[in-house]
Design a protein around this motif. Structure first.
Motif, mmCIF file in Angstrom:
data_model
loop_
_atom_site.group_PDB
_atom_site.id
_atom_site.type_symbol
_atom_site.label_atom_id
_atom_site.label_comp_id
_atom_site.label_asym_id
_atom_site.label_seq_id
_atom_site.Cartn_x
_atom_site.Cartn_y
_atom_site.Cartn_z
ATOM 1 N N CYS A 1 31.461 43.228 37.681
ATOM 2 C CA CYS A 1 32.802 43.316 37.107
ATOM 3 C C CYS A 1 33.655 42.143 37.571
ATOM 4 O O CYS A 1 34.336 41.503 36.768
ATOM 5 C CB CYS A 1 33.442 44.644 37.504
ATOM 6 N N HIS A 2 33.593 41.857 38.862
ATOM 7 C CA HIS A 2 34.363 40.730 39.406
ATOM 8 C C HIS A 2 33.937 39.423 38.734
ATOM 9 O O HIS A 2 34.782 38.615 38.317
ATOM 10 C CB HIS A 2 34.178 40.642 40.928
ATOM 11 N N MET A 3 32.626 39.207 38.628
ATOM 12 C CA MET A 3 32.126 37.978 38.024
ATOM 13 C C MET A 3 32.604 37.840 36.580
ATOM 14 O O MET A 3 33.057 36.760 36.165
ATOM 15 C CB MET A 3 30.595 37.937 38.045
ATOM 16 N N PHE B 1 36.160 36.879 36.579
ATOM 17 C CA PHE B 1 36.287 35.523 37.095
ATOM 18 C C PHE B 1 35.956 34.501 36.007
ATOM 19 O O PHE B 1 36.700 33.538 35.795
ATOM 20 C CB PHE B 1 35.381 35.320 38.316
ATOM 21 N N LEU B 2 34.835 34.690 35.329
ATOM 22 C CA LEU B 2 34.426 33.762 34.272
ATOM 23 C C LEU B 2 35.472 33.683 33.166
ATOM 24 O O LEU B 2 35.822 32.593 32.689
ATOM 25 C CB LEU B 2 33.065 34.164 33.705
ATOM 26 N N TYR C 1 38.680 25.674 33.405
ATOM 27 C CA TYR C 1 37.598 25.292 34.314
ATOM 28 C C TYR C 1 36.255 25.568 33.652
ATOM 29 O O TYR C 1 36.081 26.597 32.994
ATOM 30 C CB TYR C 1 37.679 26.088 35.621
ATOM 31 N N THR C 2 35.300 24.677 33.845
ATOM 32 C CA THR C 2 33.953 24.868 33.333
ATOM 33 C C THR C 2 33.075 25.374 34.467
ATOM 34 O O THR C 2 32.877 24.677 35.464
ATOM 35 C CB THR C 2 33.379 23.553 32.764
ATOM 36 N N GLU D 1 42.846 37.051 41.215
ATOM 37 C CA GLU D 1 43.176 37.604 39.903
ATOM 38 C C GLU D 1 42.007 38.404 39.333
ATOM 39 O O GLU D 1 42.199 39.480 38.763
ATOM 40 C CB GLU D 1 43.587 36.496 38.938
ATOM 41 N N ALA D 2 40.791 37.907 39.505
ATOM 42 C CA ALA D 2 39.618 38.647 39.027
ATOM 43 C C ALA D 2 39.522 40.004 39.722
ATOM 44 O O ALA D 2 39.228 41.020 39.083
ATOM 45 C CB ALA D 2 38.346 37.836 39.264
#
Length: 156
Positions: free
Chosen positions: A69-71, A74-75, A83-84, A134-135
């Motif tokens: 969920c965090h990932m 974040f993405l 950001y890439t 924020e994530a």
């Protein structure tokens, strides 16, 4: 409001007895997209051979869901900020201990994400920390648990 479903399937199989508490804890988790995952109790909770270390145990599934969920948040946030992200890896750690009520609980979960960026716009440490913060704030799973969730980004 959204609803989610998962199926849990277990069968005693050929075990002669059940009441001796030596039955297999292996089972399957079935998800709405069709994924079927072998599961079991944790061998640290229920000894072998009643547990299968190759199966996903509930404790592993819990910490993996927090990390996933965090990932995903974040993405999404990183993309919106320009950001890439080329790669994201996390070696999440969950700690099972007695909670304030004296009951066994997942008392803390530490996410240790390592993110690789490319392109002209690269986040500095403060921006990276802000993305993770924020994530974490947006993560539905983190917002649903009482355990402490620590984000400890690893910088490459």
């Amino acid at each position: 409001m959204s609803t989610y479903t998962a199926g849990i399937r277990w069968s005693r199989g050929a075990a002669e007895k059940f009441t001796d508490n030596r039955y297999s804890r292996t089972h399957t988790l079935t998800f709405d997209g069709g994924a079927v995952v072998p599961a079991s109790s944790s061998p640290s909770v229920v000894p072998l051979p009643m547990s299968d270390p190759q199966g996903v145990d509930p404790e592993e599934a819990f910490i993996a869901s927090l990390s996933s969920c965090h990932m995903l948040w974040f993405l999404s946030i990183a993309a919106k900020r320009g950001y890439t992200v080329d790669a994201y890896a996390d070696d999440v750690l969950g700690v099972m201990a007695k909670n304030a009520a004296g009951r066994q609980a997942m008392t803390s979960v530490t996410l240790r994400p390592r993110v690789t960026f490319s392109g002209a716009k690269l986040p500095d440490r403060a921006a990276l920390d802000a993305l993770h913060h924020e994530a974490h704030e947006e993560c539905f799973i983190a917002n649903s648990v009482r355990s402490e969730v620590v984000i400890a980004p690893r910088v490459t």
